[in-house]
Enzyme design. Sequence first.
Site, short mmCIF file in Angstrom:
data_model
loop_
_atom_site.label_atom_id
_atom_site.label_comp_id
_atom_site.label_asym_id
_atom_site.label_seq_id
_atom_site.Cartn_x
_atom_site.Cartn_y
_atom_site.Cartn_z
N MET A 110 73.70 49.68 -23.20
CA MET A 110 74.13 48.37 -23.57
C MET A 110 72.93 47.42 -23.49
O MET A 110 72.65 46.84 -22.45
CB MET A 110 75.25 47.92 -22.63
CG MET A 110 75.64 46.51 -22.80
SD MET A 110 77.03 45.90 -21.82
CE MET A 110 77.64 47.24 -20.88
N PRO A 111 72.18 47.25 -24.59
CA PRO A 111 71.02 46.36 -24.58
C PRO A 111 71.43 44.90 -24.43
O PRO A 111 72.45 44.46 -24.96
CB PRO A 111 70.38 46.57 -25.95
CG PRO A 111 70.95 47.83 -26.48
CD PRO A 111 72.30 47.98 -25.85
N TYR A 112 70.60 44.17 -23.70
CA TYR A 112 70.77 42.73 -23.53
C TYR A 112 69.42 42.09 -23.83
O TYR A 112 68.42 42.42 -23.19
CB TYR A 112 71.20 42.42 -22.10
CG TYR A 112 71.19 40.95 -21.76
CD1 TYR A 112 72.28 40.14 -22.05
CD2 TYR A 112 70.08 40.36 -21.16
CE1 TYR A 112 72.28 38.79 -21.74
CE2 TYR A 112 70.06 39.02 -20.85
CZ TYR A 112 71.16 38.23 -21.15
OH TYR A 112 71.14 36.90 -20.85
N SER A 159 77.45 47.32 -29.02
CA SER A 159 77.15 47.22 -27.59
C SER A 159 75.86 46.45 -27.33
O SER A 159 75.34 46.47 -26.21
CB SER A 159 77.04 48.62 -26.98
OG SER A 159 75.89 49.29 -27.47
N PHE A 168 73.89 42.94 -26.96
CA PHE A 168 74.10 41.53 -26.67
C PHE A 168 72.79 40.77 -26.88
O PHE A 168 71.75 41.18 -26.38
CB PHE A 168 74.54 41.33 -25.22
CG PHE A 168 75.89 41.91 -24.94
CD1 PHE A 168 77.02 41.12 -25.02
CD2 PHE A 168 76.03 43.27 -24.63
CE1 PHE A 168 78.28 41.67 -24.77
CE2 PHE A 168 77.28 43.81 -24.39
CZ PHE A 168 78.40 43.01 -24.47
#
Length: 68
Positions: free
Chosen positions: A1-3, A39, A41
């Site tokens: 889940m990259p942010y 996924s 953000f």
Amino acid sequence: MPYVHIRVTDEGVTGEHKRLLIEGTTRLLEQVLGKPPASTFVVIEEVPTDNWGVGGETVTALRQRERS
């Protein structure tokens, strides 16, 4: 889940600019790392130029000097 957190000064960043940054960042993570867009953000934070310093001065002061 990259942010991904993008910080920019609050100087003329439009809704269109933000949309393009979010889309482009999401696409890049998908292409390079295979991360699914659902996924990923991306947060864009606009910082007032009084709160951003470069070389010991605020960006506000630098911009004022540039205009003189």
